[in-house]
Motif scaffolding. Sequence first.
Motif, PDB file in Angstrom:
ATOM      1  N   SER A  67      -4.321  70.297 138.052  1.00  0.00           N
ATOM      2  CA  SER A  67      -4.084  68.957 137.052  1.00  0.00           C
ATOM      3  C   SER A  67      -4.291  69.090 135.588  1.00  0.00           C
ATOM      4  N   SER A  68      -3.626  68.098 135.061  1.00  0.00           N
ATOM      5  CA  SER A  68      -3.597  68.170 133.555  1.00  0.00           C
ATOM      6  C   SER A  68      -5.010  68.387 132.907  1.00  0.00           C
ATOM      7  N   LEU A  69      -5.920  67.449 133.655  1.00  0.00           N
ATOM      8  CA  LEU A  69      -7.255  67.744 133.020  1.00  0.00           C
ATOM      9  C   LEU A  69      -7.719  69.073 133.192  1.00  0.00           C
ATOM     10  N   ALA A  70      -7.561  69.661 134.214  1.00  0.00           N
ATOM     11  CA  ALA A  70      -7.805  70.958 134.524  1.00  0.00           C
ATOM     12  C   ALA A  70      -7.072  71.806 133.323  1.00  0.00           C
ATOM     13  N   TRP A  71      -6.017  71.678 133.218  1.00  0.00           N
ATOM     14  CA  TRP A  71      -5.035  72.380 132.177  1.00  0.00           C
ATOM     15  C   TRP A  71      -5.943  72.257 130.703  1.00  0.00           C
ATOM     16  N   PHE A  72      -6.297  71.107 130.330  1.00  0.00           N
ATOM     17  CA  PHE A  72      -7.033  70.831 129.153  1.00  0.00           C
ATOM     18  C   PHE A  72      -8.202  71.508 128.998  1.00  0.00           C
ATOM     19  N   MET A  73      -8.881  71.574 130.071  1.00  0.00           N
ATOM     20  CA  MET A  73     -10.173  72.307 130.038  1.00  0.00           C
ATOM     21  C   MET A  73     -10.047  73.964 130.056  1.00  0.00           C
ATOM     22  N   SER A  74      -9.182  74.388 130.898  1.00  0.00           N
ATOM     23  CA  SER A  74      -8.660  75.688 130.750  1.00  0.00           C
ATOM     24  C   SER A  74      -8.228  76.235 129.532  1.00  0.00           C
ATOM     25  N   ALA A  75      -7.435  75.522 128.950  1.00  0.00           N
ATOM     26  CA  ALA A  75      -6.731  75.925 127.582  1.00  0.00           C
ATOM     27  C   ALA A  75      -7.849  75.870 126.351  1.00  0.00           C
TER      28      ALA A  75
ATOM     29  N   VAL B  15     -12.519  70.877 137.481  1.00  0.00           N
ATOM     30  CA  VAL B  15     -11.237  70.558 137.399  1.00  0.00           C
ATOM     31  C   VAL B  15     -11.209  68.822 137.628  1.00  0.00           C
ATOM     32  N   GLY B  16     -12.362  68.194 137.716  1.00  0.00           N
ATOM     33  CA  GLY B  16     -12.314  66.733 137.675  1.00  0.00           C
ATOM     34  C   GLY B  16     -12.959  66.352 136.242  1.00  0.00           C
ATOM     35  N   LEU B  17     -12.961  65.109 136.028  1.00  0.00           N
ATOM     36  CA  LEU B  17     -13.579  64.616 134.707  1.00  0.00           C
ATOM     37  C   LEU B  17     -14.799  64.397 134.877  1.00  0.00           C
ATOM     38  N   ASN B  18     -15.342  64.209 136.121  1.00  0.00           N
ATOM     39  CA  ASN B  18     -16.826  64.013 136.336  1.00  0.00           C
ATOM     40  C   ASN B  18     -17.680  65.253 136.230  1.00  0.00           C
ATOM     41  N   GLN B  19     -16.914  66.338 136.955  1.00  0.00           N
ATOM     42  CA  GLN B  19     -17.355  67.543 136.969  1.00  0.00           C
ATOM     43  C   GLN B  19     -17.505  68.201 135.518  1.00  0.00           C
ATOM     44  N   ILE B  20     -16.224  67.967 134.862  1.00  0.00           N
ATOM     45  CA  ILE B  20     -16.353  68.705 133.502  1.00  0.00           C
ATOM     46  C   ILE B  20     -17.136  67.963 132.834  1.00  0.00           C
ATOM     47  N   SER B  21     -17.660  66.710 132.650  1.00  0.00           N
ATOM     48  CA  SER B  21     -18.545  65.944 132.073  1.00  0.00           C
ATOM     49  C   SER B  21     -20.005  66.491 132.238  1.00  0.00           C
ATOM     50  N   MET B  22     -20.190  66.693 133.629  1.00  0.00           N
ATOM     51  CA  MET B  22     -21.513  67.244 133.906  1.00  0.00           C
ATOM     52  C   MET B  22     -21.941  68.959 133.223  1.00  0.00           C
ATOM     53  N   PHE B  23     -20.612  69.431 133.318  1.00  0.00           N
ATOM     54  CA  PHE B  23     -20.695  70.837 132.711  1.00  0.00           C
ATOM     55  C   PHE B  23     -20.928  70.714 131.305  1.00  0.00           C
TER      56      PHE B  23
ATOM     57  N   SER C 142       2.252  54.686 138.467  1.00  0.00           N
ATOM     58  CA  SER C 142       2.630  55.863 138.598  1.00  0.00           C
ATOM     59  C   SER C 142       3.030  56.511 137.276  1.00  0.00           C
ATOM     60  N   MET C 143       2.867  56.001 136.326  1.00  0.00           N
ATOM     61  CA  MET C 143       2.888  56.605 134.898  1.00  0.00           C
ATOM     62  C   MET C 143       1.442  57.378 134.770  1.00  0.00           C
ATOM     63  N   GLN C 144       0.406  56.686 135.421  1.00  0.00           N
ATOM     64  CA  GLN C 144      -0.963  57.671 135.030  1.00  0.00           C
ATOM     65  C   GLN C 144      -0.919  59.090 136.137  1.00  0.00           C
ATOM     66  N   THR C 145      -0.434  58.671 137.306  1.00  0.00           N
ATOM     67  CA  THR C 145      -0.080  60.000 138.207  1.00  0.00           C
ATOM     68  C   THR C 145       0.615  61.021 137.425  1.00  0.00           C
ATOM     69  N   ARG C 146       1.679  60.630 136.746  1.00  0.00           N
ATOM     70  CA  ARG C 146       2.553  61.599 136.165  1.00  0.00           C
ATOM     71  C   ARG C 146       1.613  62.237 135.133  1.00  0.00           C
ATOM     72  N   ILE C 147       0.734  61.585 134.373  1.00  0.00           N
ATOM     73  CA  ILE C 147       0.034  62.104 133.361  1.00  0.00           C
ATOM     74  C   ILE C 147      -1.011  62.831 133.889  1.00  0.00           C
ATOM     75  N   LEU C 148      -1.475  62.534 135.086  1.00  0.00           N
ATOM     76  CA  LEU C 148      -2.758  63.381 135.534  1.00  0.00           C
ATOM     77  C   LEU C 148      -2.019  64.775 136.260  1.00  0.00           C
ATOM     78  N   PHE C 149      -1.054  64.620 136.850  1.00  0.00           N
ATOM     79  CA  PHE C 149      -0.480  65.700 137.490  1.00  0.00           C
ATOM     80  C   PHE C 149       0.869  66.220 137.073  1.00  0.00           C
ATOM     81  N   ASN C 150       0.916  66.355 135.688  1.00  0.00           N
ATOM     82  CA  ASN C 150       2.402  66.448 135.288  1.00  0.00           C
ATOM     83  C   ASN C 150       2.963  68.001 135.578  1.00  0.00           C
ATOM     84  N   GLU C 151       1.983  68.882 135.195  1.00  0.00           N
ATOM     85  CA  GLU C 151       2.423  70.288 135.424  1.00  0.00           C
ATOM     86  C   GLU C 151       2.617  70.558 136.949  1.00  0.00           C
TER      87      GLU C 151
END
Length: 1774
Positions: A1214-1222, A1302-1310, A1746-1755
């Motif tokens: 997901s885009s969130l996982a992409w930000f984290m991995s980048a 890969v999820g915001l809650n997981q990332i925040s806990m990490f 639909s915009m939010q889904t696009r943002i979240l899963f754009n890759e």
Amino acid sequence: MSLRQRQPAAAGSQYGANRSSQPPNPEEEAYNIIPIHNLIADHPSLRYPEVRAAAYALRAVGSLRKPPFGAWHEHMDLLDWLGLFFGFQSDNVRNQREHLVLHLANAQMRLQPPPDNIDTLDPGVLRRFRRKLLSNYSAWCSFLGRKSNVWIRDSAPDPRRELLYTGLYLLIWGESANLRFMPECISYIFHHMAMELNRILEDYIDENTGQPVLPSISGENAYLARVVKPIYETVRNEVERSKNGTAPHSAWRNYDDINEYFWSPRCFQKLKWPMDLGSNFFILSSKSKHVGKTGFVEQRSFWNLFRSFDRLWVMLILFLQAAIIVAWEGKEYPWQALESRYVQVRVLTVFFTWSALRLLQSLLDAGMQYSLVSRETLWLGVRMVMKIVVAAGWIIVFAVFYARIWTQENNDGGWTSKGNARVVNFLEVALVFILPELLALALFIVPWIRNFLEEKNWRIFYLLSWWFQSRIFVGRGLREGLVDNIKYSSFWILVLATKFSFSYFLQIKPMVAPSKALLRIKNLEYEWHEFFDNSNRLAVGLLWLPVVLMYLMDLNIWYSIYSSFYGAVVGLFSHLGEIRNIQQLRLRFQFFASAIKFNLMPEEQLLHGRGMRNRFNDAIHRLKLRYGLGRPYKKLESNQVEATKFALIWNEIISIFREEDIINDHEVELLELPQNSWNVRVIRWPCLLLCNELLLALSQAKELVDAPDKWLWYKICKNEYRRCVVIEAYDSIKHLLLQIIKFDTEEHSIIKVLFQEIDHSLDIEKFTKTFKMTALPQIHLKLISLLKLLNEPKKDPNKVVNILQALYEIVIRNFFKDQRTSDQLREDGLAPRNLSSSTGLLFENAVELPDANNGTFYRQVRRLHTILTSHDSMNNIPKNLEARRRIAFFSNSLFMNMPHAPQVEKMMAFSVLTPYYNEEVLYSKEQLRTENEDGISILYYLQTIYDDEWNNFLERMKQEGMKDKNDLWTTKLRDLRLWASFRGQTLTRTVRGMMYYYRALKMLAYLDSASEKDIEEGSHELGSVRRNNSIDGFNSERSPSSRSLSRASSSVSLLFKGHEYGTALMKYTYVVACQIYGSQKAKKDPHAEEILYLMEHNEALRVAYVDEVLKGRDEKEYYSVLVKYDQQLQKEVEIYRVKLPGPLKLGEGKPENQNHALIFTRGDAVQTIDMNQDNYFEEALKMRNLLEEYRTYYGIRKPTILGVREHIFTGSVSSLAWFMSAQESSFVTLGQRVLANPLKIRMHYGHPDVFDRFWFLTRGGISKASRVINISEDIFAGFNCTLRGGNVTHHEYIQVGKGRDVGLNQISMFEAKVASGNGEQVLSRDVYRLGHRLDFLRMLSFFYTTVGFFFNTMLVVLTVYAFLWGRLYLALSGVEGSALADKSSNNKALGTILNQQFIIQLGLFTALPMIVENSLEHGFLAAIWDFITMQLQLSSVFYTFSMGTRTHFFGRTILHGGAKYRATGRGFVVQHKSFAENYRLYARSHFVKAIELGLILTVYAAYSVIATDTFVYIAMTITSWFLVVSWIMAPFVFNPSGFDWLKTVDDFDDFMNWIWYRGGVFAKAEQSWERWWYEEQDHLRTTGLWGKLLEIILDLRFFFFQYGIVYQLGIAANSTSIAVYLLSWIYVVVAVAISLTIAYARDKYAAKDHIYYRLVQFLVILLVIIVIVALLEFTHFKFVDLFTSLLAFVPTGWGLILIAQVFRPFLRRTSAWEAIISLARLYDIMFGVIVMAPVALLSWLPGFQSMQTRILFNEAFSRGLHISQIVIGKKSKV
């Protein structure tokens, strides 16, 4: 064939289970790697004479006195002898025997040149090992001034004695359990036991008995019971005193304290030997006698940041002071101001500040470390007091000399020679003050002198340095070499010069004018009661505060900028990113075989010399290889062994890609290097490289119709691939036509003659003269038609005949330039001789097509068809992005600098260690099918995300016998589960990756030893095997499921001769520390079965676990157990069972788990791998190169930790996982690259680093384990390594995969875990010592890359707070209106700090390293595009949100503690998280803070004069509003279906149910608001007095709203009396009284007399209305005041609740506590509604979902996936 099946001897019954006095039958004893007990067994490892030499050396007991405690048997050796004398466990002896034999055998194998007699153990090998193993012990003896008890003279080698010392140390270490974290404790034990060993060896006589001397501890398990157990119990009791880590660190001794007790001679005096159990070391009950903290006291305070890094703060504070003094003059440049003597003298006040900071440091030292002082450490107390006195004395001295300057100036009325003389006097005093700093600077310039002085234990140096630092065992001799010094000094000088120039001109100087203007204003009219008349200093202070905070932190920005560019330069010189894609790969592929030969294949001559000349030749050769200069690579032809070896390696890599399903069968054909067949004369490059080349050659031939052969051939040969493809196509067509036409027919001879003519014309270079080039396109088309026909499933021979006839016509009629008559053709053999006799047309009866099962033939036909037809450049092959990335990285790495590979036999042995607790091993059928609330199953999710890999998997399954998709859930279920598990973060994936090492070593061992003939024959054999197995070589004897896991049935393995298994097992072992595997087996947990399955299919895999055995009713015994799967017995067998002194887990779980399994690892190195990692076969090939790095000096030291690059494989989810991995990728590549070179401060940041195993096992292990303080256990291994003189390097030619959250809650806990861990690091002794022992510039590097990063992140948030609270003060007090109504408020400095803060907030701080690293590896445009895409996907919102997480947990941990391990979970995140869950996670860390800042901004907008100018207000506050919006909205923006209206409605209902649920005692935080509310206050229960006090002080800020706003109300009637504020509290009292009244009425009447309850409510409302009407009538009260006052009193209520929480222990017993809980609940409802409001609005508006889904899963969208199906929950495809 499996190794275990080669063995005639059974590896049977468990030796550990039945320990009788009888010797075990060697045939039956289970063994780990080598059957040392049975040296005549048929085992491939025993073919090495080195193994037998080591084993026989151990058996050389000779004339040693036999131990009296047990029966001595003939087969026993030196370790048995030690075990019987000193009471070691038999399994510990067995374990260390194999450990020692393996290590010595491997070390002897590596000897260069080999020893003369390979059947005996080389004394040099033994001596070097003993020195390395006992180096820490020797250093410890030297430090304490004790003589070493290792009695060996180097001049007279004594192998038996060497073996006894090393064996004794290993046996002590192997049975010490938790004591292994305390290396000097182990040295103390070894010291005494070695002495007793010496007495036995020297035949001492016991004075008391007159008998030969015996050890003081002996008997069965005596060592465990009488040495380990007492110390273990001490550690355990201390841990109990820690109250599960909640007690202050200063109240109990952790592992480090107990270890550091052995750093002083008192351990010999007090503890004695055998240990005196009455010693105060063991006593716990009595305070007076008890040994307290040793070496350091961890106190919870922010002052630790100043204490540990005082030199940094002194620099920053002194520069700030000097800069303000100079800037205050108002001159343009600082040197102009410094011309004035007045300014010069004022600048001298920095010495006051400096001496005051020294006083502060000495006071903090005394205040925090006083508990170290005891009768035994009195000098420590003396030094603390003297330091305080001397620091105070310096302040007085400076004051006196400074006062004399000004007295003289006043007397003289200006500057005279006397005044100047007094200035000189002051400077002379200052020179004495800074003498220590000057000395430190001199020693920095000549680092080897300092290292020499620190490492020598000479008493004189100890006395000289006593004043400056404590004498400790670690942290000595940390200086780097001169070259490294120059490198990191130049880096930091550049950074500091930039920072100070920027700060002076853009932060400090612009602040001077507004400050002066504000101070000049007299009689300023305040709009409230001002306590200090006619002083605007507070206002000036608030203006400066954000500037000063930003000044303190912006060094981090400059570090980030410079390190990014420096990292890019280092990366460029390392040749990273030179091959980024398939096009660049094509350019270099022809050098590939040479690069593989140069790097991956050993060459004996390379091992002889490591001199400068060899290095220079290497560098030249690499340069030529890299850029194809001077043809360093040989032009590969098909018959060369080099080409064949290269083909074997390359094809193995491609076949593994196919096994992993990242490429399909067609891509395999395009990528592989086919074995030579059809008599092709050139190497047959992969089709991928030959695409379009034949067509280009044809077009060249058409263009150069009349050119001579030489010219045409010269043009074609310019491109190597074109040359090869022309020859291959010609040879293949020739072979094909001759094969499909019957041998003894006339047509066959015609074709043969035709090709003979063509060959002849080529030989005499008359081809273009003989043949028409224009006919070639026609021939080409006809050949394509022929091949197309041959490729069809049902082949029509008639059509083949027709095409052959047409081809014949074209050749005869159009191809020859000189037309021939029929007779000539017959005469030349190009036409049938006798037409009349022919019964049919030409070729009609001559065609015979090979059988359809002839895989070899049709594979070649397909290849030829591809070569003839490919038009495109095939840049998108392979289609899978991961396959492309891996090929590009591997290719690129071969042209990077790396050590030469030794032969597998001569490489260093290594282990991999993975700690595992209870995570996922292999997804079960139910897990794959079970759908979440949105109807998504894991399998469907994976099919969608990995669409192409799923199709490849189905294609593979069809070849392996799958008839339809239903088979996936029956016969192919195991394959399906494996396919899914390899795409999650499971143990199966990790094991598969790590077993690639074993597979790679076997293949390399084969290539090392195989002769040219073997390789030639093997490649032909492989070619036929592979092709006869249909399209690819996956058919095998083993079941598909086992094959897809173990990967043992690779094509190359068919060529192995047997010894490869033995070599690989000796060099590599993989231990998974499955801590609770024993209890999992007992409970029949599916995890246990899956772990057994992994062992069954992975030969080199071992599982270590802790077994709990019940003895009696309450007593338990604990064992470290190692098991493996025996292939012959077809069951799991136990190898070793070592008893532990008690429960394993005394400290943090993961390091304890690693520590217990470490005794079962083998080899010189150990790679630490986490449960969320993966490995790649092609990278595993480079491991032996990496291990050679241990022989290379980096600076003045060899490496002790080899840092390895990671690839984050979760970025595509997901885009969130992409930000984290980048973010993570830039740190693990560019960040760590700079830390290693030039900064020399890289630590160990988690796995996959490779440790020098023997260096670490003698220095405390590969992590630290003390409760709470070592919560970030990994980095402490790096700290420990650096402090003990190790060296950490970083290598980027090899990579390991790593999964991330890969999820915001997981990332925040990490991030919460990491931030909390850094908060604990601030308190730790390691950080304090590094802060003081490193030189100044390395200390800066250390600070800004560890705790400083988190502290500076917190300063950014504090800057926002300081800026907004300061603005609020200026607005509400009236200062802004009176003094700053002009534009001076929008000054340059304010703009600068706002811009800096915004840059950090937007994540540009983290983005710059990402952009630079991406530019380096993928190209600048790609990097910019990625960055823009990330911004469009709201990455800035994510980074701003993360900043809040880090700030909250870092700050809270330092203040109050509460750090804990947070299991983040490693699953896939597609389900929607409820509002209540998000609220629980983020209410305190983000939402409440955001609402507070939002309230400040709102009040400021209402009352600020500046806010009337909308543009100015927006410019000033946009960054703060962005922060507020990010902190509130991020959890919903990055939450799948976050803006779905129905879900939002459900979420709100769920939230309200949670808030009002009363729940019982056992309710969890997820069910009850009250339970959650209590849990959120846990940190206040464990915090100290200072923590509580600071919490109250911080909470007082909420009362400021009330103080500021009540004076703005109409009812105040412009009065500024203090009475207005005091009277406003009536409102609070009344509000509380009303709520209590209603609450009382509800409790008393609501249930039974409801009418009374309504009556009370009515009366209260009536009373309120009457009071409001009265106020409107008789005072200046305005109706709008009702709403304005809410802004004042709502924060007051929140402040009261927060303070009440601090006083909870006292208030809980009172009736007021219930009211506080009710009020707190109302506040949480209010906060929930405020946060929910924007979410509800966006959910209600169309299009946002639909915009939010696009943002979240754009890759995923850009790769053509339908994530919308996932989110709305379509059913699984299978």
